[in-house]
Design a protein around this motif. Structure first.
Motif, PDB file in Angstrom:
ATOM      1  N   LEU A  86       0.818  -1.225   0.000  1.00 17.55           N
ATOM      2  CA  LEU A  86       0.000   0.000   0.000  1.00 17.55           C
ATOM      3  C   LEU A  86       0.849   1.271   0.000  1.00 17.55           C
ATOM      4  O   LEU A  86       1.851   1.361   0.706  1.00 17.55           O
ATOM      5  CB  LEU A  86      -0.929   0.027   1.213  1.00 17.55           C
ATOM      6  N   GLN A  87       0.393   2.256  -0.764  1.00 14.10           N
ATOM      7  CA  GLN A  87       1.039   3.571  -0.764  1.00 14.10           C
ATOM      8  C   GLN A  87       0.153   4.611  -0.064  1.00 14.10           C
ATOM      9  O   GLN A  87       0.539   5.750   0.135  1.00 14.10           O
ATOM     10  CB  GLN A  87       1.319   4.033  -2.193  1.00 14.10           C
ATOM     11  N   GLN A 189      -6.761   0.857  10.864  1.00 16.45           N
ATOM     12  CA  GLN A 189      -6.405   2.044  10.094  1.00 16.45           C
ATOM     13  C   GLN A 189      -5.223   1.657   9.201  1.00 16.45           C
ATOM     14  O   GLN A 189      -4.108   1.460   9.692  1.00 16.45           O
ATOM     15  CB  GLN A 189      -6.004   3.161  11.059  1.00 16.45           C
ATOM     16  N   LEU A 190      -5.459   1.529   7.919  1.00 14.30           N
ATOM     17  CA  LEU A 190      -4.371   1.151   7.010  1.00 14.30           C
ATOM     18  C   LEU A 190      -3.478   2.349   6.757  1.00 14.30           C
ATOM     19  O   LEU A 190      -3.910   3.496   6.876  1.00 14.30           O
ATOM     20  CB  LEU A 190      -4.941   0.590   5.708  1.00 14.30           C
ATOM     21  N   ALA A 191      -2.217   2.076   6.377  1.00 17.66           N
ATOM     22  CA  ALA A 191      -1.249   3.165   6.209  1.00 17.66           C
ATOM     23  C   ALA A 191      -0.298   2.851   5.066  1.00 17.66           C
ATOM     24  O   ALA A 191      -0.099   1.683   4.721  1.00 17.66           O
ATOM     25  CB  ALA A 191      -0.467   3.352   7.507  1.00 17.66           C
ATOM     26  N   PRO A 192       0.307   3.910   4.494  1.00 15.40           N
ATOM     27  CA  PRO A 192       1.345   3.664   3.493  1.00 15.40           C
ATOM     28  C   PRO A 192       2.431   2.781   4.117  1.00 15.40           C
ATOM     29  O   PRO A 192       2.807   3.000   5.269  1.00 15.40           O
ATOM     30  CB  PRO A 192       1.912   5.069   3.210  1.00 15.40           C
ATOM     31  N   GLY A 193       2.901   1.805   3.369  1.00 12.31           N
ATOM     32  CA  GLY A 193       3.923   0.898   3.901  1.00 12.31           C
ATOM     33  C   GLY A 193       3.348  -0.422   4.389  1.00 12.31           C
ATOM     34  O   GLY A 193       4.094  -1.338   4.703  1.00 12.31           O
ATOM     35  N   ASP A 194       2.026  -0.539   4.443  1.00 14.08           N
ATOM     36  CA  ASP A 194       1.440  -1.823   4.834  1.00 14.08           C
ATOM     37  C   ASP A 194       1.584  -2.835   3.702  1.00 14.08           C
ATOM     38  O   ASP A 194       1.429  -2.498   2.525  1.00 14.08           O
ATOM     39  CB  ASP A 194      -0.052  -1.654   5.173  1.00 14.08           C
ATOM     40  N   LEU A 195       1.878  -4.076   4.097  1.00 11.26           N
ATOM     41  CA  LEU A 195       1.894  -5.199   3.156  1.00 11.26           C
ATOM     42  C   LEU A 195       0.737  -6.122   3.522  1.00 11.26           C
ATOM     43  O   LEU A 195       0.486  -6.360   4.705  1.00 11.26           O
ATOM     44  CB  LEU A 195       3.205  -6.001   3.275  1.00 11.26           C
TER      45      LEU A 195
END
Ligand code: MN
Length: 228
Positions: A86-87, A189-195
């Protein structure tokens, strides 16, 4: 800011074609996302709600790594999986915006101490020692979605010492990538850097010391690890 000791360096994954790295924030995994694998694990593949578990960000292992065989387990399993990187994040992400959050895709292996996971399941205990151990999340370089788009089908396979053990197609995923992002963002809460490791096709099985493990996903890439 001063710390009482230096903080750990961030975990990262290579990005194909550029010299910048993808910094890993969290690792989420989807359980039983291919019908045949759900069946081989004794579960009902009917579209039950997806469920998720996590691995620590520093469990990431790079392509070409040599790993010590994990401690304690008598039954280490390979699970080849498409990884979504994710970005962009958020809460309650809608189906239509979900793919805008994706930076790219990689080949991952969800290494599993199946014996410890099985014991935990039986006793209604958490899965962490079976799933979230050190070096349990090998991941290839990420291929940006700007280059390859968003895969809906393509072969996904894993060989051990040259012999094919897992073989499937991304189109067999029960919960598709936008649905996985949407559902996950209702819980976290998803964030940039999540795989996000999106589940494995059938054919999971044991690994031994000395094994060379090679995973590939059509149009996404290849991932190789070796156990000492
Ligand atoms: Mn898995």
């Amino acid at each position: 800011m001063n710390f009482i000791f230096p903080p750990h360096a961030p975990s990262f994954v290579e990005v194909e074609g550029v010299s910048e790295y993808f910094p890993v924030h969290r690792i989420y995994c989807v359980g039983r996302n291919y019908a045949e694998h759900a069946l081989e694990m004794g579960a009902d593949p009917d579209r039950e709600e997806p469920f998720f578990f996590c691995k620590p960000a520093d469990a990431v292992v790079h392509h070409g790594s040599f790993l010590d065989f994990p401690s304690v387990t008598q039954n280490l399993h390979h699970e080849i999986e498409l990884v979504v990187a994710l970005q962009k994040g958020g809460k309650d992400i809608g189906f239509e915006e979900a793919l805008d959050c994706v930076f790219g895709y990689a080949v991952g292996i969800d290494l599993t101490r199946r014996d410890l996971q099985g014991a935990a399941k039986k006793m209604g205990r958490p899965w962490d020692s079976g799933k979230a151990f050190d070096e349990s999340a090998p991941c290839s370089a990420i291929r940006p979605a700007t280059a390859i788009g968003h895969p809906q089908k393509g072969t996904i396979s894993l060989d051990v010492n040259g012999e094919t053990r897992q073989y499937g197609d991304l189109e067999q995923m029960i919960w598709k990538i936008p649905e996985v992002i949407m559902k996950l963002s209702q819980l976290f809460q998803l964030a940039p850097g999540d795989l996000i490791y999106t589940g494995t096709p059938a054919g999971v099985g044991p690994l031994q010391s000395g094994d060379l493990v090679h995973g590939r996903i059509e149009a996404i890439g290849e991932l190789e690890i070796t156990f000492r």
